[in-house]
Design an enzyme around this catalytic site. Structure first.
Site, PDB file in Angstrom:
ATOM      1  N   PRO A   2     -11.928  10.492  82.086  1.00 21.93           N
ATOM      2  CA  PRO A   2     -12.509  11.048  80.857  1.00 21.93           C
ATOM      3  C   PRO A   2     -11.769  12.305  80.416  1.00 21.93           C
ATOM      4  CG  PRO A   2     -14.223  10.512  82.458  1.00 21.93           C
ATOM      5  CD  PRO A   2     -12.912  10.362  83.159  1.00 21.93           C
ATOM      6  N   GLU A   3     -11.586  12.435  79.098  1.00 20.09           N
ATOM      7  CA  GLU A   3     -10.913  13.592  78.539  1.00 20.09           C
ATOM      8  C   GLU A   3     -11.935  14.456  77.810  1.00 20.09           C
ATOM      9  OE1 GLU A   3      -7.237  12.522  76.563  1.00 20.09           O
ATOM     10  OE2 GLU A   3      -6.951  10.804  77.899  1.00 20.09           O
ATOM     11  N   LYS A  61     -12.004  19.439  81.138  1.00 19.37           N
ATOM     12  CA  LYS A  61     -12.688  18.259  81.669  1.00 19.37           C
ATOM     13  C   LYS A  61     -13.742  18.610  82.710  1.00 19.37           C
ATOM     14  CE  LYS A  61      -8.251  15.933  81.100  1.00 19.37           C
ATOM     15  NZ  LYS A  61      -7.131  15.231  81.756  1.00 19.37           N
ATOM     16  N   ARG A 272       2.400   7.007  84.772  1.00 16.37           N
ATOM     17  CA  ARG A 272       1.402   6.413  83.880  1.00 16.37           C
ATOM     18  C   ARG A 272       2.141   5.822  82.691  1.00 16.37           C
ATOM     19  NH1 ARG A 272      -1.973  11.812  82.571  1.00 16.37           N
ATOM     20  NH2 ARG A 272      -1.184  12.459  84.595  1.00 16.37           N
TER      21      ARG A 272
END
Length: 289
Positions: A2-3, A61, A272
């Site tokens: 989650p950002e 975050k 990524r």
């Protein structure tokens, strides 16, 4: 992971449902979920019982619930990091336990419980000291672009002092917190900049352009409840966001760019992926790979 928008959605839910309430009991069902608490599960529970939550705060975050001290001013907080799959859920007492329920907090008013659910147990909770209103473990993290005290000029100056690629700088939580892979890619697409553009030669107007794009895309995501690619990214009521329908490049390999029609490409980046339009975001002459 989650950002900022996804974490802010959770923070708003906690402010509504948990702030002002006094903890009655704490049940730690999995020790890994409190591994960052130095005293272990029993100490975590004992330091929370009888404490009143005064609000819900966030930096990047990280979330925290300030706890009233002896003079009613917050001196400690429950610090939460959601990791890859962590959820903070508000549930009616007596409702069925979630499969991956790790920590349960009940309250003196016998109202809804707060549950920490985490399938992969990469997230966690801890009671920590506050330093000038911020948990000590996250004091080094930069303010995020949605913070009213965020200094745009200082961020641009710090960015241009770095000798790195632009996306690496956007992801550097010491410069600005809360921007992750999804919103970095979306901001770069809006600003028409390649992820490897060298920061030390980036003109100030373009630096401000990408910062404004990052801020705008996160505000829009927040309005739509964040980006949920699966059932793990939910708000405190277990509901998913729907900003994934508005993404222009992230996760859209082989689809036409919404601006020019060129096919979006996926490239390897720091273990990524990075997504861009090869026409709108061409390879730069001045790059740092």
């Amino acid at each position: 992971m989650p950002e900022l928008p996804e974490v802010e959605v959770v923070r708003r839910g906690l402010a509504r449902w948990v702030a002002g309430r006094t903890v009655a009991s704490v049940d730690v069902a999995h020790p890994r979920s409190v591994r960052r608490h130095a005293g272990g599960g029993d100490d975590f529970a004992s330091r929370l019982r009888g404490r009143t939550v005064t609000g819900a705060s966030r930096r990047g975050k990280y979330l925290w619930l300030p706890l009233a001290g002896p003079d009613d001013r917050p001196d400690e907080a429950v610090l939460a990091h959601l990791g890859m799959s962590g959820q903070l859920l508000v549930r009616p007492p007596g409702s069925p336990d979630e499969t991956h329920l790790r920590v349960r907090l009940t309250f003196a008013d016998d109202g809804p419980e707060l549950r920490f659910v985490d399938q992969r147990t990469f997230g966690g909770l801890a009671v920590v000291d506050l330093v000038d209103g911020v948990p000590e473990p996250v004091a080094h993290i930069g303010r995020d672009p949605l913070d009213p005290l965020f200094d745009d000029a200082a961020w641009v100056a710090a960015l241009r002092r770095r000798r790195t690629g632009l996306k690496r700088a956007l992801l550097d939580q010491r410069l600005a917190s809360g921007i992750g892979n999804i919103y970095a890619d979306e901001a770069l697409w809006r600003a028409r900049l390649h992820w490897a553009r060298a920061t030390d030669t980036l003109p100030r107007p373009k630096a401000l352009l990408v910062l404004g794009a990052a801020r705008a895309v996160m505000v829009e995501a927040l309005e739509k409840g964040g980006t949920s690619f699966d059932s793990l990214y939910v708000d405190v009521n277990g509901e998913s966001g729907y900003f994934d329908r508005s993404l222009h490049v992230y996760g859209r390999t082989g689809e036409p760019c919404d601006r020019c029609g060129s096919l979006v490409v996926r490239e390897a980046f720091m273990n990524r992926s990075s997504f861009r339009c090869p026409h709108c975001q061409p390879r730069p002459r001045s790059a740092r790979w």
